[in-house]
Design an enzyme around this catalytic site. Structure first.
Site, PDB file in Angstrom:
ATOM      1  N   LYS A   9     -15.366 -39.677  11.738  1.00  0.00           N
ATOM      2  CA  LYS A   9     -14.678 -40.801  11.085  1.00  0.00           C
ATOM      3  C   LYS A   9     -14.465 -41.964  12.046  1.00  0.00           C
ATOM      4  O   LYS A   9     -14.050 -41.772  13.188  1.00  0.00           O
ATOM      5  CB  LYS A   9     -13.325 -40.344  10.528  1.00  0.00           C
ATOM      6  N   GLY A  68     -11.553 -39.278  19.079  1.00  0.00           N
ATOM      7  CA  GLY A  68     -12.798 -38.752  19.632  1.00  0.00           C
ATOM      8  C   GLY A  68     -14.002 -39.602  19.264  1.00  0.00           C
ATOM      9  O   GLY A  68     -14.878 -39.855  20.092  1.00  0.00           O
ATOM     10  N   CYS A  69     -14.038 -40.071  18.014  1.00  0.00           N
ATOM     11  CA  CYS A  69     -15.181 -40.873  17.558  1.00  0.00           C
ATOM     12  C   CYS A  69     -15.210 -42.241  18.245  1.00  0.00           C
ATOM     13  O   CYS A  69     -16.282 -42.775  18.538  1.00  0.00           O
ATOM     14  CB  CYS A  69     -15.135 -41.039  16.047  1.00  0.00           C
ATOM     15  N   THR A  70     -14.043 -42.798  18.507  1.00  0.00           N
ATOM     16  CA  THR A  70     -13.968 -44.071  19.220  1.00  0.00           C
ATOM     17  C   THR A  70     -14.455 -43.906  20.654  1.00  0.00           C
ATOM     18  O   THR A  70     -15.231 -44.727  21.160  1.00  0.00           O
ATOM     19  CB  THR A  70     -12.535 -44.618  19.202  1.00  0.00           C
ATOM     20  N   ALA A  94     -18.262 -43.498  20.609  1.00  0.00           N
ATOM     21  CA  ALA A  94     -18.967 -44.747  20.293  1.00  0.00           C
ATOM     22  C   ALA A  94     -18.893 -45.743  21.446  1.00  0.00           C
ATOM     23  O   ALA A  94     -19.879 -46.438  21.743  1.00  0.00           O
ATOM     24  CB  ALA A  94     -18.381 -45.360  19.025  1.00  0.00           C
TER      25      ALA A  94
END
Length: 211
Positions: free
Chosen positions: A92, A97-99, A102
C-alpha cells in the site's frame, strides 16, 4: 536454530507450487509473519536465496500484462523487451515499509538505469493514490495500479488466507527480476523492505555478470 526451521518450511511450501503451462500459475504460499527482529534482518538474504533456488518460475517467460501507471497511461511489460525489469509488488502507498522501499529504489534508480534496467512497482492502489504518493516523497518510479489483483495473481503475489471461517486476500511483498528476453531470472518472496532495493541491485549485477 528455529530460523533454520523457518527456511526449511518456506522452501517446502514453495516446492509444492505450480509451474507454467501457457501462462504462469499463481504461486501458492502461506502467509509468513515477518518481524523486525535483528536475526530476521540478517538472514533475509538467506531466505530469499533459498526460495529462489527452488522456485518453479525461474527460467519461465514472464506473463505479459498492461496496467495504468500514476498518470493513467497504459504500461505493458513487453514494451521493456531489450531491458532488464525489476518488477516489485507492495501492499500500500504511504505505509512505512512501502515508503522506505520506494524511496530506496528511487535513490538507486540511476544505478539501475546504468545497468539497462527499469523498476516497476505494482500495488492495488489507484493511479491517483500513486500520483499523490510520488509527489509526497519525490519518487521517480513507475507505479502501476492493479485493483483487481489480476497481475498479482499471475505472479503469485496475491494469496487468499483464512482465519477460522473468515477468508481474506493479501498481497505478498514479492520481487521478480526479468531479463531483456522477458524471462524471469530471480524471484524474491516475502521480502523485507529495509535494504531490499540494495539487495536487488546486487542480485541484478550478479545475474548480468554470469549471463
Amino acid at each position: 536454530m528455529k530460523f533454520g526451521l523457518f527456511i526449511v518450511l518456506t522452501v517446502a511450501l514453495l516446492s509444492l507450487t505450480g509451474c507454467f503451462n501457457m501462462k504462469m500459475q499463481p504461486i501458492k504460499v502461506e502467509p509468513v509473519h515477518m518481524t523486525l527482529d535483528i536475526n530476521v534482518k540478517l538472514e533475509q538474504q538467506e531466505i530469499e536465496d533459498a526460495a529462489a533456488e527452488i522456485s518453479p518460475v525461474i527460467g519461465k517467460t514472464a506473463p505479459d500484462f498492461t496496467l495504468p501507471d500514476q498518470n493513467q497511461r497504459p504500461v505493458t511489460l513487453r514494451q521493456f523487451r531489450g531491458k532488464w525489469v525489476v518488477l516489485y509488488f507492495y501492499p500500500k502507498d504511504g505505509t512505512t515499509g512501502c515508503t522506505l522501499e520506494a524511496k530506496d529504489f528511487t535513490a538507486l534508480l540511476p544505478r539501475f538505469h546504468e545497468m539497462n534496467a527499469e523498476v516497476l512497482g505494482v500495488s492495488e492502489d489507484s493511479s491517483q493514490s500513486h500520483c499523490d504518493f510520488i509527489a509526497q516523497h519525490e519518487l521517480k518510479l513507475l507505479l502501476l495500479s492493479d485493483p483487481d489483483h489480476t497481475v498479482m495473481e499471475q505472479y503469485g503475489a496475491w494469496v487468499v488466507s483464512s482465519f477460522g471461517s473468515l477468508s481474506y486476500g493479501r498481497i505478498i511483498r514479492t520481487t521478480m527480476i526479468i531479463d531483456p528476453a522477458g524471462v524471469i531470472r530471480h524471484y524474491m518472496p516475502e521480502v523485507m523492505p529495509q535494504g531490499h532495493a540494495d539487495r536487488v541491485l546486487g542480485k541484478l549485477a550478479a545475474l548480468q555478470t554470469f549471463q
